[in-house]
Structure formats: structure tokens, C-alpha cells
Design a protein around this motif. Structure first.
Motif, mmCIF file in Angstrom:
data_model
loop_
_atom_site.group_PDB
_atom_site.id
_atom_site.type_symbol
_atom_site.label_atom_id
_atom_site.label_comp_id
_atom_site.label_asym_id
_atom_site.label_seq_id
_atom_site.Cartn_x
_atom_site.Cartn_y
_atom_site.Cartn_z
ATOM 1 N N LEU A 56 -66.718 -54.610 20.480
ATOM 2 C CA LEU A 56 -67.691 -53.600 20.067
ATOM 3 C C LEU A 56 -67.568 -53.394 18.571
ATOM 4 C CD1 LEU A 56 -66.839 -50.785 22.659
ATOM 5 C CD2 LEU A 56 -68.756 -52.387 22.808
ATOM 6 N N GLU A 57 -68.686 -53.025 17.941
ATOM 7 C CA GLU A 57 -68.592 -52.549 16.559
ATOM 8 C C GLU A 57 -68.844 -51.049 16.545
ATOM 9 O OE1 GLU A 57 -71.207 -54.329 13.595
ATOM 10 O OE2 GLU A 57 -70.324 -53.113 11.998
ATOM 11 N N ALA A 58 -67.966 -50.308 15.889
ATOM 12 C CA ALA A 58 -68.129 -48.860 15.756
ATOM 13 C C ALA A 58 -69.056 -48.576 14.584
ATOM 14 C CB ALA A 58 -66.767 -48.208 15.517
ATOM 15 N N VAL A 115 -64.153 -52.018 13.071
ATOM 16 C CA VAL A 115 -64.410 -50.839 12.235
ATOM 17 C C VAL A 115 -64.762 -51.311 10.824
ATOM 18 C CG1 VAL A 115 -63.256 -48.848 11.169
ATOM 19 C CG2 VAL A 115 -62.923 -49.318 13.601
ATOM 20 N N ASN A 116 -65.790 -50.717 10.239
ATOM 21 C CA ASN A 116 -66.193 -51.063 8.871
ATOM 22 C C ASN A 116 -65.309 -50.356 7.860
ATOM 23 O OD1 ASN A 116 -68.906 -52.602 9.128
ATOM 24 N ND2 ASN A 116 -69.099 -50.893 10.564
ATOM 25 N N LEU A 117 -64.842 -51.087 6.868
ATOM 26 C CA LEU A 117 -64.046 -50.486 5.802
ATOM 27 C C LEU A 117 -64.845 -50.543 4.510
ATOM 28 C CD1 LEU A 117 -60.338 -51.712 5.758
ATOM 29 C CD2 LEU A 117 -61.282 -49.631 6.756
ATOM 30 N N LEU A 147 -60.985 -55.222 11.424
ATOM 31 C CA LEU A 147 -61.508 -54.526 10.253
ATOM 32 C C LEU A 147 -62.542 -55.410 9.584
ATOM 33 C CD1 LEU A 147 -58.125 -53.074 8.943
ATOM 34 C CD2 LEU A 147 -59.892 -51.912 10.298
ATOM 35 N N GLU A 148 -63.706 -54.836 9.293
ATOM 36 C CA GLU A 148 -64.788 -55.587 8.657
ATOM 37 C C GLU A 148 -64.851 -55.248 7.175
ATOM 38 O OE1 GLU A 148 -68.581 -55.272 10.576
ATOM 39 O OE2 GLU A 148 -67.785 -55.934 12.510
ATOM 40 N N LEU A 149 -64.800 -56.284 6.368
ATOM 41 C CA LEU A 149 -64.887 -56.128 4.911
ATOM 42 C C LEU A 149 -66.049 -56.970 4.421
ATOM 43 C CD1 LEU A 149 -61.110 -56.872 4.368
ATOM 44 C CD2 LEU A 149 -62.178 -54.682 3.818
ATOM 45 N N ILE A 177 -65.314 -60.976 7.751
ATOM 46 C CA ILE A 177 -66.152 -60.824 6.562
ATOM 47 C C ILE A 177 -67.551 -60.462 7.041
ATOM 48 C CG2 ILE A 177 -67.131 -61.937 4.524
ATOM 49 C CD1 ILE A 177 -64.159 -61.675 4.233
ATOM 50 N N ASP A 178 -67.989 -59.268 6.643
ATOM 51 C CA ASP A 178 -69.282 -58.729 7.073
ATOM 52 C C ASP A 178 -70.386 -59.204 6.142
ATOM 53 O OD1 ASP A 178 -71.029 -57.196 8.524
ATOM 54 O OD2 ASP A 178 -70.201 -55.271 7.908
ATOM 55 N N ASP A 179 -71.612 -59.239 6.665
ATOM 56 C CA ASP A 179 -72.802 -59.602 5.865
ATOM 57 C C ASP A 179 -72.586 -60.917 5.137
ATOM 58 O OD1 ASP A 179 -73.518 -57.048 6.651
ATOM 59 O OD2 ASP A 179 -73.215 -56.134 4.695
ATOM 60 N N LEU A 198 -66.455 -64.730 10.639
ATOM 61 C CA LEU A 198 -67.523 -64.528 9.664
ATOM 62 C C LEU A 198 -68.711 -63.946 10.403
ATOM 63 C CD1 LEU A 198 -67.745 -67.693 7.359
ATOM 64 C CD2 LEU A 198 -66.445 -65.570 7.029
ATOM 65 N N LYS A 199 -69.247 -62.858 9.864
ATOM 66 C CA LYS A 199 -70.437 -62.260 10.451
ATOM 67 C C LYS A 199 -71.646 -62.724 9.658
ATOM 68 C CE LYS A 199 -70.258 -58.435 12.592
ATOM 69 N NZ LYS A 199 -70.352 -56.989 12.915
ATOM 70 N N ILE A 200 -72.454 -63.565 10.273
ATOM 71 C CA ILE A 200 -73.626 -64.119 9.595
ATOM 72 C C ILE A 200 -74.680 -63.023 9.475
ATOM 73 C CG2 ILE A 200 -75.449 -65.869 9.695
ATOM 74 C CD1 ILE A 200 -73.490 -67.536 11.444
#
Ligand code: C2E
Ligand code: CA
Ligand code: CA
Ligand code: CA
Length: 276
Positions: A56-58, A115-117, A147-149, A177-179, A198-200
Motif C-alpha cells: 500500500l502507499e500511504a 511512505v513519502n518522505l 520509504l519513497e524519495l 525512487i518516486d516519480d 523505481l516508480k515509473i
């Protein structure tokens, strides 16, 4: 023409003043929102290519007493500029971990939470210790937390980031790695950094209808795989996009096609419906 110019000017300054007054008001209210429990976490499922839940993504939500639901796209930048993102981000971590614990105790199978940081939070001197303490107190396996950065956060000061990421990774926490693809074009850092996923970015998924969009996603997936990273596509909305991503060997998907971000009660109902 001159008079018109002046009145246009007056119109704009009035608008700008209104806007900054609104900003100040929102900032003061955001400050209180934490205490008043107006912030909530929504959770969006992430699935493998067979539609099975993998995590899940919060995602933060602000239920404002008068304005209703305020989007994070509006208040995260405000929270970053004012520094409020630090206590808010800490609350997000605590809340997501407590929620995971509660699901485990009730045997609701949730493999992991991301979780997004934000940049400011990532640079807090005590971040690694705080994450370690929260994990220790919760007794959750550390790999349950990701953790998403974003690239820009990582590349603002790559040497510093590398050290921090290594320390987080040593705790057993996963890093994403987000975005991906929207920030810096330097790919060099990818070789050196302890990244798991990696989040495309959604913009590439939207472009999958065109040849160029396909070429870009294919390149990202093959780069990621050759470096040992898992790929997850964000913002998947249509069966056509899913079929294309499957062809391109993308590993995982997140998007409205599978599920929207949901409140805890909504998500729990979803989990029960999707129990396999
Ligand atoms: P993000 O991290 O890239 O999160 C994904 C965003 O895409 C979420 O927007 C999600 O609701 C949306 N989304 C997911 N699937 C789809 C889809 O199929 N189509 C479309 N059009 N959108 C989809 P949301 O929840 O509004 O969050 C916006 C941004 O706010 C996030 O982008 C993230 O950068 C930030 N944010 C949210 N929660 C937090 C938080 O706890 N901490 C920090 N620092 N930032 C947060
Ligand atoms: Ca994210
Ligand atoms: Ca994203
Ligand atoms: Ca984004």
C-alpha cells in the motif's frame, strides 16, 4: 489604455493579497490540524501483474472543517515551505506503522506500506534514529516499510543522500525512487544508491498510447531490471495501459484501474473482498 492597465493591476494585486491571506490562514490552520486530528492517511493498493496485493502507499488527506477535503498537492508545498512537513511527516510515519501493526494483529494481510518522505524530512539529523526507534517499538519486520524519495530529493546533495540511504537500507527498510524519470536526467546515481524499486511516473503511463511513450517505458524497465530494481507503474487507469505494461515486462502497478486511495474502513472492506 492607461486606466485599463491600472485597473487590471489593481485587480491582480487584490487577487494576490487575497491569495496570500488565504495561504497564511491555511498555514495557521495546518499548524493546528495535527492536534485537531484533521489529518488522515488514505491507502492505495499496489498490485502485481495478476492483480494480487503487494503493498500500500500511504497518502495524506486533510479534512478541513470548512473547506472539506484539501488535496495534498495544495498543502504539501505549504507544509514544506513552513517546515511543518517535519512534524507532519513524523506523524505519517507513526500512523502508518501503527496501522500496519493493527492490521497484523487482526490477520489482515498487508505485505508492506510505502511512505513519502519530503526533502526537509529526509535531511533531519535524527531521521534514521527515529525510523529505527519506530520499527523497534512496533516489532514490525523492517521490510514492511518502504520509504519513497524523489530523484530531486536524492540528487540535491547526492553524497549526503547516499550515506543516509545506506543507513536506512541497513535497517532493512526498502527504498523507492518516486516519480522516476521526471527529475534530473543523470542516471549515474542509480548504480551507487541502495534502491529497491523505481516508480515509473504517471506521465509516462499516460503516454503509452504513443510509440514514444512505449519506447520510454521499455527503456526504464530494462534499465531498472539490469540494475536489479523492481518497477512499479503509477497512475494506471485503463486495461490498455495495463496490457501494454505487461508486454513491456513492468512488474507492478498502482492506479485507479485497481483501486483508488481509500480511508481505513474502505480499505479494510476492499481487503476482505480481495482475500485470496
Ligand atoms: P505521489 O507520491 O506521486 O502519489 C501518487 C498520487 O497519484 C496520489 O495523489 C494518488 O492519489 C494519485 N493517483 C494514484 N493512482 C492514480 C491514477 O490512476 N490516476 C490519477 N490521475 N492519479 C492517481 P495524492 O494522494 O493527491 O498525492 C499527491 C502528492 O502529494 C503525492 O504524489 C506526494 O508527492 C504528496 N504526498 C501525499 N502524501 C504525502 C505524505 O505523507 N508526505 C509527503 N511528503 N508527501 C505526500
Ligand atoms: Ca509517492
Ligand atoms: Ca509518484
Ligand atoms: Ca508525484
Amino acid at each position: 489604455a492607461k486606466a485599463e492597465g491600472r485597473s487590471t493591476f489593481r485587480f491582480f494585486t487584490a487577487q494576490m493579497q487575497q491569495r496570500s491571506a488565504l495561504r497564511l490562514k491555511l498555514e495557521a490552520e495546518l499548524r493546528r490540524a495535527l492536534d485537531r486530528k484533521e489529518l488522515q492517511l488514505y491507502y492505495q493498493p499496489q498490485c502485481d501483474m495478476h492483480g494480487r496485493l503487494i503493498g500500500l502507499e500511504a497518502l495524506l488527506r486533510w479534512q478541513h472543517p470548512e473547506l472539506g477535503m484539501v488535496s495534498p498537492a495544495e498543502f504539501i508545498p505549504l507544509a514544506e515551505e513552513s517546515g511543518l512537513i517535519v512534524p507532519i511527516g513524523m506523524w505519517v510515519l507513526e500512523e502508518a506503522i501503527a496501522q500496519m501493526q493493527s492490521w497484523r494483529e487482526r490477520d489482515l494481510r498487508v505485505p508492506s506500506v510505502a511512505v513519502n518522505l519530503s526533502a526537509l524530512q529526509f535531511r533531519q539529523p535524527l531521521l534514521v534514529e527515529q525510523v529505527a526507534r519506530l520499527l523497534h517499538e512496533s516489532a514490525l519486520p523492517p521490510e514492511c516499510l518502504e520509504l519513497e524519495l524523489t530523484e530531486s530529493v536524492v540528487l540535491e546533495d547526492p553524497d549526503d543522500a547516499l550515506g543516509l540511504m545506506e543507513r536506512l537500507h541497513q535497517l532493512g527498510v526498502r527504498l523507492a525512487i518516486d516519480d522516476f524519470g521526471t527529475g534530473y536526467s543523470s542516471l549515474n546515481y542509480l548504480r551507487r544508491f541502495p534502491v529497491d524499486r523505481l516508480k515509473i511516473d504517471r506521465s509516462f503511463v499516460q503516454d503509452l498510447e504513443q510509440g514514444r511513450g512505449i519506447a520510454i517505458v521499455r527503456a526504464i524497465v530494462s534499465l531498472a531490471h539490469s540494475l536489479g530494481f523492481v518497477t512499479i507503474a503509477e497512475g494506471v487507469e485503463t486495461p490498455e495501459q495495463l496490457a501494454q505494461l505487461r508486454k513491456l515486462r513492468c512488474d507492478q502497478v498502482q492506479g485507479f484501474l485497481f483501486a483508488r486511495p481509500m480511508s481505513v474502513p474502505q480499505l479494510e472492506a476492499w481487503l476482505l473482498r480481495h482475500r485470496s
